[in-house]
Scaffold this motif. Sequence first.
Motif, short mmCIF file in Angstrom:
data_model
loop_
_atom_site.label_atom_id
_atom_site.label_comp_id
_atom_site.label_asym_id
_atom_site.label_seq_id
_atom_site.Cartn_x
_atom_site.Cartn_y
_atom_site.Cartn_z
N TYR A 20 30.55 42.75 43.18
CA TYR A 20 30.16 41.77 42.93
C TYR A 20 29.83 40.38 42.58
O TYR A 20 29.18 39.41 42.59
CB TYR A 20 28.25 42.23 42.90
CG TYR A 20 27.94 43.85 43.33
CD1 TYR A 20 27.32 43.50 44.95
CD2 TYR A 20 28.30 44.68 42.86
CE1 TYR A 20 26.71 44.64 44.89
CE2 TYR A 20 27.42 45.90 43.51
CZ TYR A 20 26.69 45.50 44.71
OH TYR A 20 26.45 46.37 45.47
N ASN A 21 30.82 40.40 41.74
CA ASN A 21 31.40 39.36 41.39
C ASN A 21 32.59 38.80 40.90
O ASN A 21 33.97 38.92 40.02
CB ASN A 21 30.70 39.03 39.62
CG ASN A 21 30.93 37.76 39.10
OD1 ASN A 21 31.32 36.18 40.00
ND2 ASN A 21 31.32 37.62 37.43
N PRO A 22 33.82 38.91 42.08
CA PRO A 22 35.26 39.06 41.96
C PRO A 22 35.20 37.75 41.08
O PRO A 22 35.11 36.57 41.22
CB PRO A 22 35.89 37.88 43.43
CG PRO A 22 33.81 38.62 44.47
CD PRO A 22 33.37 38.43 43.22
N GLN A 23 36.85 38.33 40.59
CA GLN A 23 37.09 37.81 39.13
C GLN A 23 38.09 38.16 38.93
O GLN A 23 38.82 39.02 39.01
CB GLN A 23 36.42 37.00 37.52
CG GLN A 23 36.00 38.69 37.13
CD GLN A 23 35.38 38.59 36.30
OE1 GLN A 23 35.31 37.93 34.85
NE2 GLN A 23 34.07 39.57 35.92
N ASP A 24 39.12 37.25 38.34
CA ASP A 24 40.79 37.70 37.28
C ASP A 24 40.53 39.24 36.44
O ASP A 24 39.47 38.95 35.95
CB ASP A 24 41.14 36.85 36.68
CG ASP A 24 42.63 37.05 36.44
OD1 ASP A 24 42.44 38.39 35.68
OD2 ASP A 24 43.80 36.31 36.63
N PRO A 25 41.29 40.14 36.82
CA PRO A 25 40.68 41.01 35.91
C PRO A 25 41.19 41.19 34.70
O PRO A 25 41.31 41.88 33.49
CB PRO A 25 41.73 42.80 36.40
CG PRO A 25 43.07 41.17 38.06
CD PRO A 25 42.06 40.63 38.06
N ARG A 26 42.19 40.29 34.37
CA ARG A 26 42.48 40.14 32.69
C ARG A 26 40.41 39.59 32.10
O ARG A 26 41.13 39.80 31.49
CB ARG A 26 43.83 38.95 33.21
CG ARG A 26 44.70 39.95 32.91
CD ARG A 26 45.95 38.60 33.05
NE ARG A 26 47.02 39.42 33.04
CZ ARG A 26 47.77 39.70 34.66
NH1 ARG A 26 46.67 39.89 35.88
NH2 ARG A 26 48.78 40.14 34.89
N GLU A 27 40.33 38.93 32.98
CA GLU A 27 38.48 38.79 32.13
C GLU A 27 37.76 39.69 31.93
O GLU A 27 37.21 39.46 31.32
CB GLU A 27 38.32 37.13 33.40
CG GLU A 27 39.02 36.02 33.33
CD GLU A 27 38.40 35.06 34.03
OE1 GLU A 27 37.27 35.05 34.97
OE2 GLU A 27 39.13 34.10 34.50
N LEU A 28 38.12 40.43 33.74
CA LEU A 28 36.88 41.95 33.22
C LEU A 28 37.59 42.29 32.12
O LEU A 28 37.01 42.98 31.22
CB LEU A 28 37.21 41.88 34.79
CG LEU A 28 36.05 42.90 35.00
CD1 LEU A 28 34.78 42.25 35.13
CD2 LEU A 28 36.61 43.62 35.98
#
Length: 145
Positions: A20-28
């Motif tokens: 629902y909110n694609p972002q860099d996996p490292r941020e996640l």
Amino acid sequence: MNERHRAREALVQALYQWHYNPQDPRELEMEFLDAGYLEGAERAYFQHLLRKAVERHEEIDALIAPAIMPRRLSELTGVEQAILRAGVGELLEREDVPYRVVINEGVELAKSFGTDQGYRFVNAVLDRIARERRAQGDGGSAGDG
């Protein structure tokens, strides 16, 4: 609950959020670490599978699509998509983990996070993909849990 199972739970939650909110996996990863979601989890396992699931999401979705026919991926709930992406990602990335373990974990996650009968759907889809992707002899080996 063991550390690897906890990592898989966090993975499903992270992939749900990423959907629902694609972002860099490292941020996640940092969000999950800061919020305490990785408490008791095998962090390296979570990190590896999250990064690879995001990196390979188009390939993973292409494997899921024919296994869910006549439904389309967009018709699945976000939870179903996250569980299937986590399971297929693990099948692709961790050949050392017996496919039966991946399927059983997917079923348990679907029972925890999904709809009442969603675990049956997850079981069928992961089983079909696992049989297509893995050698028949893999499923009989001892699991890692």
